[in-house]
Design a protein around this motif. Structure first.
Motif: not given
Lengths: 263, 307
Positions: B59, B62-63, B224, B228, B231-232, B235, B241-243, B247, B250
């Motif tokens: 995840n 991606i950023a 990317i 992505a 990640t999907l 998830a 996946v721990d947002v 975050f 990122m």
């Protein structure tokens, strides 16, 4: 805390109501009651373990025994039971690899004990075994009963040791204190990685080493609003959650370029 | 300042994570790689469960690659058609990877497999890069012109059927190796939580002979989408996946990346490659030590239903 005080007051009232008529001839058997100041604990973003205070009272306590300190209380906070796999690493071609494993059914995820005195001073090992009280006396049910007893014993010991090392199984000697002859306060530790779910608080009363009575209460430990929402969404709407995670990453990447761009 | 991660279910220090993200972002900006190969092992050293480290690493990648790809789009150094074919392969590889990931996790061999893949891949790529860059450094020092392979040279890859023309890359090549490369990277991406840039970039340059200026943009483009997708799928199938964790990484990462890119411009290409090679090798050695040294505890616990 206000709730806890209210409870203490309530406990006192029931206690005095009970003791007055009961004084007649044969002393009634002692009873133990516990109450929680709250029936749910929330884990917030800043959670890094906590102490949970449980109040309780003895009913029909013999003042003489109490004065001599021969009443002992053990309070246990037991987490939800889940199956666990214990794996052992062994060396294969120089590399440490998980080879042997043993699955156990219904192992409490956490198990915190608070006692008035060291466990070995309260009563004898046999009584603990019968009550299945204390982390070392919990019966761990192996999923495959056909394995050799030596193996099962080895993995059970490893399971307890790992649980203790991660703070999930803990013992707080002196964690139960008598505030008066009839009132006690128990402090059990909640590890930073305490599992969410329904926890069961149990109090065991011993008189001169003899088990008298047990009382229990339930406690819900859950993640607080925001953390709980994230967890719920991740599990219930996992696809949308994934889309959100991806969009968040792209947005952060784009914003990061706008804010910090150096070219 | 501590923060409780909702999926990993542990308390971590916010500043450690931000610093980790910034440090990796700086390096990834400097070397033009996604940084996933650094973030995932770092998270594992920081006691994040490997399954969550891998999915969250994807995840985070991606950023940083999105941020990098944007500047390549602006400069016109991104071959969408080549990226698209790589991506088609990537989706297939990634799906296979997720399946293997879940299977190994049930077997209890996921951690070992991740570590082994890291040691072998990083060791190989790092070693090759080090040899190549040290030779290049020696050559420039002795004053000899670096020997470049001519773009007209062909190897066995160029004799395969099903050829396709990629205009932006000035390339006429069979789609089989392109799809295969994409699938391989997709597989690694889902198992290791990496974008795969550190394999994709040399493979595009040396195997497919794609011009170097197009390589990084195209590789980022494909990364990317592969990450992505990874990640999907993580998830939805593993809920790993721990947002919150992603975050924080990122936020540190995108800031670090821009400064890193600037710092990278001051170094020469072969110096950069030698440094990156040393970094990659260091991570490989650190992970290898864990495999061979007697662990402090031989026993580990895992849940039956979840990691």
């Amino acid at each position: 805390m206000a709730d806890a005080k209210a409870f203490v007051a309530a406990a006192w009232l029931t206690l005095s109501a009970f003791t007055l008529p009961g004084m007649a001839q044969t002393p009634p058997t002692e009873n133990i009651q516990i109450g929680l100041s709250t029936d749910n604990v929330s884990i917030t973003a800043g959670f890094s373990g906590a102490d949970l205070t449980i109040f309780g009272s003895l009913e029909n306590a013999d003042p003489l025994v109490a004065r001599q300190g021969r009443y002992d209380v053990i309070v246990v906070l037991e987490g939800p039971a889940r199956p666990v796999v214990v794996r052992r690493k062994d060396r294969l071609l120089g590399i440490w690899i998980n080879l042997e494993s043993e699955t156990f059914e219904n192992v409490p995820v956490s198990y915190s004990v608070a006692t008035t005195r060291p466990l070995q001073d309260v009563t004898d090992p046999n009584s603990y075994k019968q009550l299945s009280l204390g982390a070392s006396n919990l019966y761990m049910q192996p999923a495959d009963a056909g394995d050799s007893p030596a193996t099962i014993q080895e993995f059970t010991a490893a399971l307890r040791e790992r649980k203790a090392a991660t703070g999930l199984y803990s013992e707080n000697v002196g964690g139960v204190q008598f505030l008066s002859q009839n009132l006690f306060r128990a402090t059990v530790r909640l590890a930073p990685n305490v599992p969410v779910g329904t926890h069961k608080a149990r109090a065991f009363l011993f008189k001169s080493g003899l088990f008298i009575k047990e009382s229990s209460a339930q406690l819900e430990i859950r993640k607080s609003g925001f953390e709980q929402s994230i967890f719920r969404v991740a599990h219930d709407y996992s696809f949308l959650y994934g889309v959100f995670a991806v969009s968040l990453a792209m947005l952060t990447g784009w914003l990061g370029r706008l804010v910090f761009r150096k070219d | 300042m501590g923060i409780y991660l909702p999926i990993a279910e542990i308390s971590v220090n916010v500043f450690v994570l931000l610093a980790m993200g910034a440090a990796v972002g700086f390096l990834s900006g400097m070397f033009g790689v996604g940084g996933g190969f650094l973030i995932t092992p770092l998270l594992i050293f920081y006691n994040i469960p490997p399954a969550i480290a891998v999915a969250t690493g994807a995840n985070q990648v991606i950023a940083s690659s999105f941020s990098g790809a944007l500047s390549h789009v602006k400069r016109g150094t991104l071959d969408f058609k080549l990226g698209g074919v790589l991506l088609a392969g990537g989706i297939v590889g990634s799906t296979g990877g997720i399946f293997v990931f879940g299977f190994l996790r049930r077997l209890g061999q996921l951690d070992l497999f991740i570590s082994l893949l890291y040691v072998v891949l990083l060791g190989t790529v790092g070693g090759l890069m080090l040899v190549e860059s040290v030779n290049a450094l020696r050559a420039t020092r002795s004053g000899a012109a670096p020997v470049l392979k001519k773009s007209g040279q062909h190897n066995w890859i160029h004799r395969l059927p099903l050829k396709m023309r990629f205009r932006a890359s000035k390339l006429f090549v069979s789609v089989i190796p392109v799809l295969g490369l994409g699938a391989g990277i997709g597989f690694l991406s889902s198992i290791m939580g990496v974008g795969g840039g550190f394999i994709m970039v040399p493979a595009l340059i040396y195997l497919l002979k794609v011009p170097t200026n197009v390589v990084i943009g195209t590789s980022l483009f494909q990364i990317i989408f592969t990450s992505a997708y990874t990640t999907l799928v993580h998830a939805t199938t593993n809920q790993t996946v721990d947002v919150m964790l992603a975050f924080l990484l990122m936020a540190g990462g995108v800031a670090g990346a821009q400064y890193g890119a600037k710092a990278g411009q001051r170094l020469r290409g072969e110096q950069l490659r030698a440094l990156l090679a040393l970094l990659v090798l260091a991570v490989a050695i650190r992970l290898a030590i864990d495999l061979f040294v007697t662990p402090p505890n031989r026993y580990s616990l895992t849940g039956v239903d979840l990691g």
